[in-house]
Scaffold this active site. Structure first.
Site, short mmCIF file in Angstrom:
data_model
loop_
_atom_site.label_atom_id
_atom_site.label_comp_id
_atom_site.label_asym_id
_atom_site.label_seq_id
_atom_site.Cartn_x
_atom_site.Cartn_y
_atom_site.Cartn_z
N ASP A 220 0.86 -1.20 0.00
CA ASP A 220 0.00 0.00 0.00
C ASP A 220 0.89 1.24 0.00
OD1 ASP A 220 0.25 -1.21 2.97
OD2 ASP A 220 0.46 0.95 3.01
N ASP A 222 0.67 3.70 2.28
CA ASP A 222 0.54 4.32 3.60
C ASP A 222 -0.41 5.53 3.51
OD1 ASP A 222 1.19 3.90 6.34
OD2 ASP A 222 2.36 5.72 6.30
N1 ADE Z 1 1.22 1.18 5.75
C1 ADE Z 1 1.78 0.32 6.60
N2 ADE Z 1 2.24 0.74 7.81
C2 ADE Z 1 2.84 -0.14 8.64
N3 ADE Z 1 2.98 -1.43 8.38
C3 ADE Z 1 2.54 -1.89 7.20
N4 ADE Z 1 2.54 -3.12 6.67
C4 ADE Z 1 1.96 -3.03 5.46
N5 ADE Z 1 1.56 -1.78 5.20
C5 ADE Z 1 1.92 -1.05 6.27
#
Ligand code: ADE
Ligand SMILES: CSC[C@H]1O[C@H](OP(=O)(O)O)[C@H](O)[C@@H]1O
Length: 308
Positions: A220, A222
């Protein structure tokens, strides 16, 4: 110590709970002075007989949340099987536009945003003090070795998965994801990736003198993109399966070369096993005051320094 040594350990993160593209030899569940690992460890093998010890970081049924993963038991259990090199996988958020979900990355730096709630050292609670060197938190010799091999494996697989090198990963506490403000701040700090699991795992591997590298698999973006939704677990799940399939392919295709490199004197000593011997200079030298019970406990991971 088990008498059947396995030199390579793989730690699977979210979505990567087995290596069923390899042959399962057996499960083992070593008890360590820090308890049992997250799950029984699967010893798997290639048709050539080369073996790997696979451990699911969050347990087989994903029952440990990131702050409660028994990281000391995990690293100690792998070491007790004879493991010298640990290849860890982690589902990560991307903090950079070019690292799109589905990309893989090999970080070389870490920013610690955990909150002091995880045990971070094998020496905690003992009479023995040690300060491991951690300026290069991943084993650079191993990471450099991985770069070409992983790139080749990804090309062979043909799904177009890109590999990013020399990235910086933030390890946050969780289990909730970051706020938008935090995510923007991490970018300003120079971070490229974010997860909740690389610490204390990398620190403990260093204390146990294991070579440790991380393949970060992006799921992703974030929460830093102003016009996009913030990250949700559902978003992460979308890419987990494809990332896990590619991770299994990478393990299967580099395993034989990795075993050979560990066994080869030149590469093994110089590049891959660069951490061996480093704790010698990290342990405070007043050994006459070391409690024998503590020495016995620490001998489990560092027999060279603590066996009677
Ligand atoms: N955005 C995110 N923040 C922290 N850990 C993750 N693992 C996968 N995506 C994450
Ligand atoms: C499922 S999203 C958050 C979760 O996923 C990552 O786990 P792992 O590093 O074990 O793949 C991240 O670190 C969080 O623990």
């Amino acid at each position: 110590m088990s008498d059947e040594k396995v030199l390579i350990g793989v730690i699977g993160g979210s979505g990567l709970y087995h290596l069923d593209n390899l042959t399962l030899v057996k499960h083992v569940n070593p008890e360590t002075p820090w308890g049992f690992p997250s799950s029984p460890i699967a010893i798997c093998s290639l048709p050539s007989g080369t073996r790997v010890a696979f451990l699911a970081r969050h347990g087989q049924g994903h029952t440990f949340h990131p702050s409660t993963v028994p990281a000391r038991a995990n690293i100690a259990a792998l070491k007790s099987l004879g493991v010298r090199v640990v290849l860890a996988f982690s589902a990560v958020g991307s903090l950079r536009e070019e690292i799109s979900p589905g990309s893989f990355a090999l970080p070389t730096q870490i920013i610690d945003r955990t909150k002091g709630v995880r045990p971070v050292s094998f020496f905690e609670g003992t009479t023995i003090v040690a300060h491991a060197s951690f300026g290069d938190p991943f084993s650079l010799g191993f990471v450099r070795w991985l770069e070409g091999k992983v790139e080749k494996a990804l090309e062979e697989e043909g799904r177009g998965v890109k590999l990013f090198k020399d990235k910086c990963i933030v390890c946050m506490e969780g289990p909730q994801f970051s706020t938008r403000a935090e995510s923007v701040m991490y970018r300003q700090w120079g971070a490229d990736l974010i997860n909740m699991s690389v610490l204390p795992e990398a620190k403990l591997a260093r204390e146990a003198e294991l070579s440790y590298g991380l393949i970060a698999t992006a799921t992703d973006y974030d929460a830093w993109r102003p016009h996009s939704e913030t990250v949700t677990a559902a978003e992460v799940f979308k890419t987990l399966k494809a990332n896990a399939d590619t991770s299994r392919h990478v393990v299967a295709s580099i395993l034989e070369d990795l075993q050979n490199a560990i066994n080869s004197k030149e590469e093994g000593q110089g590049l891959l096993l660069g951490e061996v011997g480093t704790m010698q200079y990290s342990i405070m030298p007043r050994s006459e005051q070391q409690n024998p019970k503590d020495r016995k406990k620490l001998a489990f991971i560092l027999p060279e320094y603590f066996s009677e």
